[in-house]
Structures are given as C-alpha cells and as structure tokens.
Design a protein around this motif. Structure first.
Motif, PDB file in Angstrom:
ATOM      1  N   ALA A   1      -4.648 -15.357  11.079  1.00  0.00           N
ATOM      2  CA  ALA A   1      -3.923 -15.207   9.815  1.00  0.00           C
ATOM      3  C   ALA A   1      -3.271 -13.833   9.715  1.00  0.00           C
ATOM      4  O   ALA A   1      -2.125 -13.714   9.255  1.00  0.00           O
ATOM      5  N   VAL A   2      -3.978 -12.801  10.142  1.00  0.00           N
ATOM      6  CA  VAL A   2      -3.407 -11.448  10.127  1.00  0.00           C
ATOM      7  C   VAL A   2      -2.204 -11.372  11.046  1.00  0.00           C
ATOM      8  O   VAL A   2      -1.160 -10.804  10.696  1.00  0.00           O
ATOM      9  N   SER A   3      -2.330 -11.964  12.243  1.00  0.00           N
ATOM     10  CA  SER A   3      -1.218 -11.969  13.188  1.00  0.00           C
ATOM     11  C   SER A   3      -0.023 -12.748  12.635  1.00  0.00           C
ATOM     12  O   SER A   3       1.127 -12.319  12.762  1.00  0.00           O
ATOM     13  N   ALA A   4      -0.287 -13.892  11.999  1.00  0.00           N
ATOM     14  CA  ALA A   4       0.791 -14.709  11.435  1.00  0.00           C
ATOM     15  C   ALA A   4       1.497 -13.980  10.310  1.00  0.00           C
ATOM     16  O   ALA A   4       2.732 -14.035  10.179  1.00  0.00           O
ATOM     17  N   GLN A   5       0.729 -13.258   9.495  1.00  0.00           N
ATOM     18  CA  GLN A   5       1.339 -12.526   8.387  1.00  0.00           C
ATOM     19  C   GLN A   5       2.196 -11.370   8.885  1.00  0.00           C
ATOM     20  O   GLN A   5       3.284 -11.109   8.359  1.00  0.00           O
ATOM     21  N   LYS A   6       1.724 -10.689   9.918  1.00  0.00           N
ATOM     22  CA  LYS A   6       2.495  -9.571  10.473  1.00  0.00           C
ATOM     23  C   LYS A   6       3.820 -10.030  11.061  1.00  0.00           C
ATOM     24  O   LYS A   6       4.836  -9.341  10.970  1.00  0.00           O
ATOM     25  N   SER A   7       3.812 -11.212  11.685  1.00  0.00           N
ATOM     26  CA  SER A   7       5.030 -11.730  12.313  1.00  0.00           C
ATOM     27  C   SER A   7       5.851 -12.604  11.373  1.00  0.00           C
ATOM     28  O   SER A   7       6.899 -13.118  11.775  1.00  0.00           O
ATOM     29  N   SER A   8       5.363 -12.771  10.139  1.00  0.00           N
ATOM     30  CA  SER A   8       6.028 -13.623   9.137  1.00  0.00           C
ATOM     31  C   SER A   8       6.238 -15.035   9.671  1.00  0.00           C
ATOM     32  O   SER A   8       7.278 -15.668   9.434  1.00  0.00           O
ATOM     33  N   TRP A   9       5.217 -15.532  10.382  1.00  0.00           N
ATOM     34  CA  TRP A   9       5.298 -16.886  10.938  1.00  0.00           C
ATOM     35  C   TRP A   9       5.383 -17.920   9.817  1.00  0.00           C
ATOM     36  O   TRP A   9       4.560 -17.946   8.914  1.00  0.00           O
ATOM     37  N   ASN A  10       6.400 -18.767   9.886  1.00  0.00           N
ATOM     38  CA  ASN A  10       6.557 -19.873   8.938  1.00  0.00           C
ATOM     39  C   ASN A  10       6.424 -19.396   7.490  1.00  0.00           C
ATOM     40  O   ASN A  10       5.777 -20.045   6.655  1.00  0.00           O
ATOM     41  N   ALA A  11       7.066 -18.274   7.185  1.00  0.00           N
ATOM     42  CA  ALA A  11       6.940 -17.678   5.857  1.00  0.00           C
ATOM     43  C   ALA A  11       7.490 -18.572   4.758  1.00  0.00           C
ATOM     44  O   ALA A  11       7.094 -18.460   3.592  1.00  0.00           O
ATOM     45  N   ALA A  12       8.402 -19.468   5.125  1.00  0.00           N
ATOM     46  CA  ALA A  12       8.986 -20.372   4.127  1.00  0.00           C
ATOM     47  C   ALA A  12       7.931 -21.267   3.494  1.00  0.00           C
ATOM     48  O   ALA A  12       8.137 -21.809   2.397  1.00  0.00           O
TER      49      ALA A  12
ATOM     50  N   GLN B   1      -1.288 -18.893  -4.718  1.00  0.00           N
ATOM     51  CA  GLN B   1      -0.442 -18.176  -5.642  1.00  0.00           C
ATOM     52  C   GLN B   1      -1.268 -17.411  -6.672  1.00  0.00           C
ATOM     53  O   GLN B   1      -0.894 -16.324  -7.108  1.00  0.00           O
ATOM     54  N   GLN B   2      -2.429 -17.945  -7.069  1.00  0.00           N
ATOM     55  CA  GLN B   2      -3.260 -17.289  -8.067  1.00  0.00           C
ATOM     56  C   GLN B   2      -3.917 -16.027  -7.531  1.00  0.00           C
ATOM     57  O   GLN B   2      -4.275 -15.142  -8.295  1.00  0.00           O
ATOM     58  N   HIS B   3      -4.088 -15.954  -6.221  1.00  0.00           N
ATOM     59  CA  HIS B   3      -4.699 -14.762  -5.639  1.00  0.00           C
ATOM     60  C   HIS B   3      -3.726 -13.595  -5.601  1.00  0.00           C
ATOM     61  O   HIS B   3      -4.132 -12.446  -5.510  1.00  0.00           O
ATOM     62  N   GLY B   4      -2.453 -13.880  -5.599  1.00  0.00           N
ATOM     63  CA  GLY B   4      -1.460 -12.820  -5.533  1.00  0.00           C
ATOM     64  C   GLY B   4      -1.313 -12.255  -4.136  1.00  0.00           C
ATOM     65  O   GLY B   4      -1.634 -12.908  -3.141  1.00  0.00           O
ATOM     66  N   ASP B   5      -0.849 -11.018  -4.055  1.00  0.00           N
ATOM     67  CA  ASP B   5      -0.547 -10.399  -2.761  1.00  0.00           C
ATOM     68  C   ASP B   5      -1.734  -9.649  -2.168  1.00  0.00           C
ATOM     69  O   ASP B   5      -1.626  -9.089  -1.078  1.00  0.00           O
ATOM     70  N   SER B   6      -2.872  -9.597  -2.872  1.00  0.00           N
ATOM     71  CA  SER B   6      -4.001  -8.810  -2.379  1.00  0.00           C
ATOM     72  C   SER B   6      -4.737  -9.504  -1.250  1.00  0.00           C
ATOM     73  O   SER B   6      -5.484  -8.874  -0.513  1.00  0.00           O
ATOM     74  N   GLU B   7      -4.548 -10.811  -1.083  1.00  0.00           N
ATOM     75  CA  GLU B   7      -5.221 -11.558  -0.034  1.00  0.00           C
ATOM     76  C   GLU B   7      -4.196 -12.094   0.963  1.00  0.00           C
ATOM     77  O   GLU B   7      -3.017 -12.235   0.656  1.00  0.00           O
ATOM     78  N   ASN B   8      -4.693 -12.385   2.170  1.00  0.00           N
ATOM     79  CA  ASN B   8      -3.818 -12.958   3.189  1.00  0.00           C
ATOM     80  C   ASN B   8      -3.539 -14.414   2.840  1.00  0.00           C
ATOM     81  O   ASN B   8      -4.461 -15.236   2.845  1.00  0.00           O
ATOM     82  N   PRO B   9      -2.294 -14.791   2.550  1.00  0.00           N
ATOM     83  CA  PRO B   9      -2.010 -16.164   2.114  1.00  0.00           C
ATOM     84  C   PRO B   9      -2.281 -17.200   3.199  1.00  0.00           C
ATOM     85  O   PRO B   9      -2.646 -18.336   2.893  1.00  0.00           O
TER      86      PRO B   9
END
Length: 219
Positions: A55-66, A91-99
């Motif tokens: 998940a961290v790797s996917a978030q860093k690379s913006s994998w499938n961000a859509a 969406q309720q967690h906001g940006d503080s957690e890895n989506p």
C-alpha cells in the motif's frame, strides 16, 4: 532446550501508528492451543505487514489513483457499508491514513461479511496493488477465520481460561506466584507445555523440559 526465535513475531505496527509499548520482558506458559493461536497470529501479522508495504509503494507511485477520485463507491463497498455501517469508509478517514491499505482492509472484512466473494476479493487486490506478488494476500480472509476459530476455542476452554486467569492475576499483582509447576497442573498430563518468552523486540518459544504427555493406551 535452547530457546530460539519464532518466525514472524515482529513488533512493527502495520498501520504505522504508535502501539502500546509492551514490557521489556514477560513470560507465559501455555498449552498447544496457545501455540497454534500464536502461530496463526504471526502468519496473519506477516501478511498484513506485507499488504501495508504494498500500500505504501502504491501510494508513492500513485498507482490507480483514479480509484479514490470517484465520489461513487464500488457496488460491493456500498453494500458493505450498508451491512456493516460501523465500519468507517476510506473517505471518512481522510488523508491521515493510507487509502490503499484501508480499502484493502475493507475488502478483507467484506469477504468475512459475505459481501465480497473470493474471486472478487482477489480482483480487488490486483486493482489496489497491481499483479506483482499480490497472490500472497489471497488467503488473508481464510487465515483471519482460522485466528477467530482458535481464539474462540481458547476463551471457551476451561483449562485455557484458567491458564490465562493465573497469568493475568500475576500481571496485576507480581507478589502472586506464577511458576511452571502451577501451570502444568492446569494443562494436565496429556499435553505438551510451552514457554513463551517476550524479550523486546522478539518472542521466543521453547518446549518446557521434563513435561511430556503421558502415553494413553486405548482399549
């Protein structure tokens, strides 16, 4: 018997959040039922750590961000939120957690709630993390079910509850005795006794010497 580290018992927190700091050293004696529980727990923990790394790797690379840009949730996620309204959405967690990780956990719980079937869950893993090494996550819902099964067996077993009670009383009051002789009497003569020793940051396991199940002769 020499005490050796048990694989998979790492203190890292998958969510990246600070956890309650355990004591620098603690000791627990238990039966094979506890051994099975700790082993399944370790396997599940390792896989969740791996999922978080993905998940961290996917978030860093913006994998499938859509996937997270749309305001309309997937059909399975919408149904899951209806079946389990207590579960907070990404969406309720906001940006503080890895989506990505939160969406993955929702997919795992959706399988356990019979909202998402296994093929759809595997497809969701591919959507979140891509095709590489994602198959290691496919059995997480099954392992979670095993963990729940073993936990239920622990809390419904009188000997296991007695073992836990003795240990907890000792934790609250160190003047109370907690020794191997007392615990082996609770375990009985028909089971092995194991020693679980936590020394930060590892959990060590050994078989208690001189305590072996006696041979039972069947008629």
């Amino acid at each position: 018997m020499e005490v050796t580290p048990s694989a998979g018992f790492s203190p890292a927190t998958p969510s990246g959040q600070p956890s309650v700091k355990p004591p620098a050293q603690s000791l627990f004696y238990g039966s094979a039922a506890f051994l099975l529980f700790f082993r399944i727990y370790a396997i599940l923990y390792d896989k969740l750590v791996r999922a978080h790394e993905m998940a961290v790797s996917a978030q860093k690379s913006s994998w499938n961000a859509a996937l997270f840009a749309s305001s309309t949730p997937s059909p399975w996620l919408r149904l899951f939120n209806q079946v389990c309204p207590q579960q907070q959405s990404v969406q309720q967690h906001g940006d503080s957690e890895n989506p990505y990780y939160l969406r993955f956990l929702e997919a795992v719980m959706a399988v356990k709630a019979d909202v998402l079937d296994q093929p759809a869950y595997e497809e969701e893993c591919h959507t979140l993390f891509g095709p590489t090494f994602v198959s290691t996550l496919f059995d997480i819902p099954y392992i979670l079910g095993l963990l729940n099964k073993y936990f239920s067996s622990l809390i419904t077993s009188d000997p296991c509850c007695s073992i836990l009670s003795v240990w907890m009383q000792h934790q609250y009051n160190k003047s109370l005795p907690y020794d191997i002789e007392h615990v082996t009497k609770l375990i009985g003569d028909n089971e092995f006794c194991f020693c679980f020793q936590y020394k930060e940051p590892n959990l060590y396991l050994s078989l208690v010497p001189n305590h072996r199940p006696r041979l039972i002769l069947l008629p």
